[in-house]
Design an enzyme around this catalytic site. Structure first.
Site, PDB file in Angstrom:
ATOM      1  N   CYS A   1      37.994  37.153  44.479  1.00 42.38           N
ATOM      2  CA  CYS A   1      36.556  37.765  44.172  1.00 42.38           C
ATOM      3  C   CYS A   1      35.798  36.714  44.671  1.00 42.38           C
ATOM      4  CB  CYS A   1      36.821  38.125  42.685  1.00 42.38           C
ATOM      5  SG  CYS A   1      36.731  36.763  41.473  1.00 42.38           S
TER       6      CYS A   1
ATOM      7  N   ARG B   1      37.217  38.785  37.828  1.00 45.10           N
ATOM      8  CA  ARG B   1      38.229  39.946  38.252  1.00 45.10           C
ATOM      9  C   ARG B   1      39.292  39.314  39.046  1.00 45.10           C
ATOM     10  NH1 ARG B   1      33.477  42.194  41.996  1.00 45.10           N
ATOM     11  NH2 ARG B   1      32.765  39.934  42.023  1.00 45.10           N
TER      12      ARG B   1
END
Length: 196
Positions: free
Chosen positions: A8, A14
């Protein structure tokens, strides 16, 4: 053993969540799962919100506390059998660092979408001819990649992305997790079926 890399931006929301969920969902297959960020902060912890979501989804809190972010480099891209990014921009960044890895690189939601279009028998057949788990995962990724352009693209290309919750309200963290978690679960099922 096979290796997966999640990518990410900052490697604090994430991608560590994807890393930890994939490790948990595939634990009996003993994969090596890591993560990195295209603009990774130096050794930063997961955000409290991302860590809270990870723990709520079954990740041990010791694992979320141990995470430290890292900057994605070309070296990180040499060994993974499957590279899962959170957005198309991250996928592009991987392709710029290591163009030869594009066939093994997908957004996490793109892989889940394309894998659903690929017949399970085709995925299993490709994996069955490979000599070890690493080669099996690469064979599965190659089949999934072959469905690019054959499987209908989403109406909105952004549907292949997982939104960035960093600096956003809790509701955005929940939306991001709701986009990420089903894709991770689908990928785990696909790999488990092909390797089984």
């Amino acid at each position: 053993m096979f290796e997966i890399l999640a990518v990410c931006t900052g490697n604090i929301c994430r991608s560590p969540l994807a890393e930890q969920l994939l490790r948990l969902r595939l634990s009996d297959l003993r994969p090596r799962v890591a993560s990195a960020g295209t603009r990774g902060l130096p050794a930063a912890q997961m955000t409290p919100e991302a860590a809270h979501i990870a723990v709520a989804l079954g990740v041990p809190s010791s694992e979320t506390l141990a995470h430290r972010s890292r900057w994605l480099t070309e070296q990180h891209l040499t060994s993974p059998d499957l590279i899962l990014t959170m957005t198309r921009d991250h996928r592009r960044a991987v392709a710029e660092l290591a163009p030869s890895r594009l066939r093994s690189t997908f957004t996490v939601r793109e892989f889940a979408r394309l894998a659903q279009a690929a017949p399970a028998d085709e995925l299993r057949a490709a994996a069955s001819t490979a000599p070890d788990d690493s080669a099996r995962v690469r064979a599965v990724a190659a089949v999934v990649a072959s469905y690019r352009g054959l499987s209908p693209a989403p109406d909105d290309a952004a549907d292949d992305d997982v939104i960035d919750p960093f600096g956003q309200p809790w509701s955005t963290y929940l939306t991001s997790a709701q986009q990420l978690t089903p894709a991770v679960d689908s990928i785990a099922r696909t790999l488990r079926s092909a390797l089984g």
